[in-house]
Scaffold this motif. Sequence first.
Motif, PDB file in Angstrom:
ATOM      1  N   ARG A  13       0.640  12.614  -8.628  1.00  0.00           N
ATOM      2  CA  ARG A  13      -0.782  12.267  -8.723  1.00  0.00           C
ATOM      3  C   ARG A  13      -1.411  11.915  -7.380  1.00  0.00           C
ATOM      4  O   ARG A  13      -2.570  11.523  -7.318  1.00  0.00           O
ATOM      5  N   TYR A  14      -0.664  12.051  -6.308  1.00  0.00           N
ATOM      6  CA  TYR A  14      -1.196  11.666  -5.000  1.00  0.00           C
ATOM      7  C   TYR A  14      -2.218  12.694  -4.535  1.00  0.00           C
ATOM      8  O   TYR A  14      -1.964  13.892  -4.552  1.00  0.00           O
ATOM      9  N   GLU A  15      -3.364  12.212  -4.152  1.00  0.00           N
ATOM     10  CA  GLU A  15      -4.406  13.073  -3.588  1.00  0.00           C
ATOM     11  C   GLU A  15      -4.600  12.666  -2.139  1.00  0.00           C
ATOM     12  O   GLU A  15      -5.129  11.588  -1.864  1.00  0.00           O
ATOM     13  N   LYS A  58      -5.914  12.187   1.559  1.00  0.00           N
ATOM     14  CA  LYS A  58      -7.259  11.918   2.068  1.00  0.00           C
ATOM     15  C   LYS A  58      -7.252  12.108   3.581  1.00  0.00           C
ATOM     16  O   LYS A  58      -6.664  11.313   4.314  1.00  0.00           O
ATOM     17  N   LYS A 110       0.837  -1.209   0.000  1.00  0.00           N
ATOM     18  CA  LYS A 110       0.000   0.000   0.000  1.00  0.00           C
ATOM     19  C   LYS A 110       0.872   1.259   0.000  1.00  0.00           C
ATOM     20  O   LYS A 110       0.598   2.213  -0.722  1.00  0.00           O
ATOM     21  N   LEU A 116       4.598   5.870  -5.258  1.00  0.00           N
ATOM     22  CA  LEU A 116       4.636   6.018  -6.720  1.00  0.00           C
ATOM     23  C   LEU A 116       3.725   7.160  -7.174  1.00  0.00           C
ATOM     24  O   LEU A 116       4.082   7.938  -8.065  1.00  0.00           O
ATOM     25  N   GLN A 117       2.558   7.280  -6.559  1.00  0.00           N
ATOM     26  CA  GLN A 117       1.651   8.379  -6.886  1.00  0.00           C
ATOM     27  C   GLN A 117       2.256   9.720  -6.477  1.00  0.00           C
ATOM     28  O   GLN A 117       2.124  10.708  -7.206  1.00  0.00           O
ATOM     29  N   MET A 118       2.906   9.768  -5.327  1.00  0.00           N
ATOM     30  CA  MET A 118       3.534  11.012  -4.860  1.00  0.00           C
ATOM     31  C   MET A 118       4.633  11.448  -5.823  1.00  0.00           C
ATOM     32  O   MET A 118       4.707  12.620  -6.197  1.00  0.00           O
ATOM     33  N   ARG A 160       3.921   1.552  -1.073  1.00  0.00           N
ATOM     34  CA  ARG A 160       4.629   1.653  -2.349  1.00  0.00           C
ATOM     35  C   ARG A 160       3.750   2.335  -3.393  1.00  0.00           C
ATOM     36  O   ARG A 160       4.206   3.204  -4.131  1.00  0.00           O
ATOM     37  N   GLU A 161       2.491   1.949  -3.448  1.00  0.00           N
ATOM     38  CA  GLU A 161       1.562   2.568  -4.403  1.00  0.00           C
ATOM     39  C   GLU A 161       1.416   4.061  -4.119  1.00  0.00           C
ATOM     40  O   GLU A 161       1.434   4.882  -5.037  1.00  0.00           O
ATOM     41  N   ALA A 162       1.294   4.433  -2.866  1.00  0.00           N
ATOM     42  CA  ALA A 162       1.177   5.854  -2.504  1.00  0.00           C
ATOM     43  C   ALA A 162       2.450   6.610  -2.873  1.00  0.00           C
ATOM     44  O   ALA A 162       2.384   7.729  -3.399  1.00  0.00           O
ATOM     45  N   ALA A 167       4.953  10.733  -8.926  1.00  0.00           N
ATOM     46  CA  ALA A 167       4.380  11.110 -10.217  1.00  0.00           C
ATOM     47  C   ALA A 167       3.531  12.381 -10.120  1.00  0.00           C
ATOM     48  O   ALA A 167       3.037  12.870 -11.139  1.00  0.00           O
TER      49      ALA A 167
END
Length: 127
Positions: free
Chosen positions: A53-55, A57, A41, A47-49, A43-45, A51
Amino acid sequence: NIMADAMGCIELFLKRGKNRADPAFLSKASDILFRGMWWCKLREAILQMVAGRYEGKQEIVDVQDLTQDLVRGREVTTECPSRMLHLDSMACNVVLDNALTNASRHGFPEDPQVDLRVVVVKRSHDE
């Protein structure tokens, strides 16, 4: 490595037989698998950060539960109040996981005695 560590713990448990099996091996395997799933989980966050693209929450989180999940399967002592806080738990986990990993690897790697202390400071809404 995480999966291999968990499998090793399970094999040690199974090799001892029903009467001599130490349930601590299964507990350790559970902790290791939890950390592996938890890190997927994160790692996915991350990668989004990276890129952009992390939003974030915001959610209401018991900081003690967040801390216990963070240190599960690690040799870390904690001091943390049970308080409900409004925060982005994923972003906090990414930062704190990195801090704990660095403390273990680079602090005193031969004998990493890592302590995590959480202090909640009340701030006014005007700041």
